[in-house]
Design an enzyme around this catalytic site. Sequence first.
Site, PDB file in Angstrom:
ATOM      1  N   GLU A 131     -28.744  -4.356  44.725  1.00 48.00           N
ATOM      2  CA  GLU A 131     -30.017  -4.746  44.123  1.00 48.00           C
ATOM      3  C   GLU A 131     -30.670  -5.786  45.027  1.00 48.00           C
ATOM      4  OE1 GLU A 131     -29.995  -4.488  39.434  1.00 48.00           O
ATOM      5  OE2 GLU A 131     -28.283  -5.640  40.095  1.00 48.00           O
ATOM      6  N   HIS A 249     -39.311  -9.544  36.029  1.00 52.12           N
ATOM      7  CA  HIS A 249     -38.689  -8.422  36.726  1.00 52.12           C
ATOM      8  C   HIS A 249     -39.813  -7.588  37.318  1.00 52.12           C
ATOM      9  CE1 HIS A 249     -36.262  -4.891  37.529  1.00 52.12           C
ATOM     10  NE2 HIS A 249     -35.175  -5.587  37.230  1.00 52.12           N
ATOM     11  N   ARG A 297     -36.230 -10.963  43.883  1.00 57.59           N
ATOM     12  CA  ARG A 297     -37.093 -10.508  42.792  1.00 57.59           C
ATOM     13  C   ARG A 297     -38.469 -11.174  42.769  1.00 57.59           C
ATOM     14  NH1 ARG A 297     -33.505  -9.720  37.557  1.00 57.59           N
ATOM     15  NH2 ARG A 297     -32.722  -7.908  38.676  1.00 57.59           N
ATOM     16  N   HIS A 356     -38.531 -11.521  32.026  1.00 57.49           N
ATOM     17  CA  HIS A 356     -37.179 -10.954  32.016  1.00 57.49           C
ATOM     18  C   HIS A 356     -36.074 -11.987  31.815  1.00 57.49           C
ATOM     19  CE1 HIS A 356     -34.058  -8.092  33.028  1.00 57.49           C
ATOM     20  NE2 HIS A 356     -33.675  -8.777  34.084  1.00 57.49           N
ATOM     21  N   ARG A 391     -33.250 -16.232  39.959  1.00 56.65           N
ATOM     22  CA  ARG A 391     -31.895 -15.691  39.816  1.00 56.65           C
ATOM     23  C   ARG A 391     -31.685 -14.462  40.701  1.00 56.65           C
ATOM     24  NH1 ARG A 391     -29.803 -11.577  36.440  1.00 56.65           N
ATOM     25  NH2 ARG A 391     -31.926 -11.289  35.723  1.00 56.65           N
TER      26      ARG A 391
HETATM   27  C1  SIN Z   1     -31.681  -4.681  36.709  1.00 59.78           C
HETATM   28  O1  SIN Z   1     -30.914  -3.768  36.450  1.00 59.78           O
HETATM   29  O2  SIN Z   1     -32.598  -4.589  37.517  1.00 59.78           O
HETATM   30  C2  SIN Z   1     -31.527  -5.979  35.972  1.00 59.78           C
HETATM   31  C3  SIN Z   1     -30.396  -6.707  36.521  1.00 59.78           C
HETATM   32  C4  SIN Z   1     -30.574  -8.166  36.249  1.00 59.78           C
HETATM   33  O3  SIN Z   1     -31.577  -8.583  35.678  1.00 59.78           O
HETATM   34  O4  SIN Z   1     -29.721  -8.916  36.686  1.00 59.78           O
END
Ligand code: SIN
Length: 549
Positions: A131, A249, A297, A356, A391
């Site tokens: 991610e 998010h 993010r 988020h 985060r």
């Molecule tokens: C996601 O699956 O993008 C969320 C994961 C997160 O917020 O840590």
Amino acid sequence: MDTRATTRDETRADFVVIGAGIAGLTAALSAAHAGLRVVVLNKGPHWRADRSEQATSTFYAQGGIAVVEPDNPEDSVDLHLSDTLAAGAGLTDPQTTRPILADGWSAVAGLIEWGAEFDRGPDGRMLRTREGGHSVRRILHAGGDATGAQVQRALNDQLRETADRLPIECHDESIATAILRADGQTAGVAYRTRGRDRVVYAPTVLLATGGAGHLYAATTNPAGATADGIALALRAGAVVTDLEFIQFHPTMLYVPGARGRRTLVSEAVRGEGGRLVDVDGRSVTAGVHPMGDLAPRDVVANAVEAAIATTAHPCVYLDVRGITDFVTRFPTVTAGVTAARLDIADGLIPVVPGAHYLCGGVLTDVDGRTAVPGLLAAGEVARTGLHGANRLASNSLLEGLVMGRRTAAVAVGRRGRTVADVTLPDPVSVPVMERKVLQDMMSGSVALRREADGLAAVATTLQAATVRPPATEETLEDAALTMTARVVVAAAAARTESRGCHTRIDHPETESVARSRCFGWLDDGPVELGGTEALGVRSEALAFAHHTA
Ligand code: SIN
């Protein structure tokens, strides 16, 4: 419905846990295994896996758990730390972050022992995805993108299976109304169950109440994410830090005009090859950051906002046409898209940034102790220093798991302390803003981008909120949102720079020295208490807590 109480029930426990997500249930189970009598206050209904809406944010986590497997030659705690520090934009505290990350693997192993099953490849090894902000694939997942649902199920199954052996009482549909204190120490919790006021006395109380997504009109959080723990902590004299850092998010499903909980489209979709494009098919992140669509993010969310502004189109699109097994790899996203009456076969999912995660929270040390002796905090409500100004994806389930175990250990150490006689607080009237008005104001002026005039206008409106008794559960939540919004706005106004997920249009620069700010609540408003430097805040915050006792 007026739920004013007529009768007050009283019980005693060694440890009260407020919240039933990953941090709360991990703490409750760990403490009960060590012999503590535990009471869990769960705001939601009795757990059933098949409900269409669930009470905890844990359940809705998709991407997974970021953790370093000890025998993975490509990864290390140092690398995970360096990715976490980079995402945190100068405010992640390496002193607390390193031990939390280093404890991750044993905490995950404990969860597996309690029955959690993660996705595995043909060789039996756990699969890992990537991610934003992670330099390697280190995110464990379950059911494709149903990691949180699997974790929640495992914890609740464990609770049920050990019910005849472990001394845990779980009170469902129970909302905490006050942290009780005596002689400067925590003494228990006042709470309300289906309109009946009750008290549980205990020397140690854990806030594991989750986040504050419903400060905004649309969020990825479930309905109960109403900042309850922040308000309880402030009223008890604890200190909050970094509340201006509310993470949006980058990819929440876009449904025109929709409010409340919206479907998250996991960042793991980009980890598996999804691309963010604008309405004209141009890449949203090209030239923005070397990691492109997998940048941290805050960077991607701002790039999405910029693309929306440039194209004057209300959303961007996640192009998933290159992911051949999309429906099986991402069943939760697919179900959310289908429920919104969109056709996943198009391969272009409309998305916008959505509220988020609360990166800041109640200030704790690395074991979850707040400024108030006996009051602990873990999970999203807490600010350990792990998330800094932004985060790193999938570090939150890890933190909840590790801090759940650490706070249980603190509670075990406090077992047997006597709780002094407590005078129960009289019901007070509190400022309460109508929820929709508050959410619209916050969405308009305190979302991804802020500036001084907008913040000042929101502060003035919040300060004028009507004072009334919190007679219903809804009013209790609205009061918590109102109080928390005031601190968020004060912290956002005080931070005259852009950093992590706090972007000031009128202050685009980032100051060379990163500094966290602490706030408490005095009389009828937020009060700034200085920074967290050199743990000085702990003594300063303690002095503050005693002063307000
Ligand atoms: C996601 O699956 O993008 C969320 C994961 C997160 O917020 O840590």
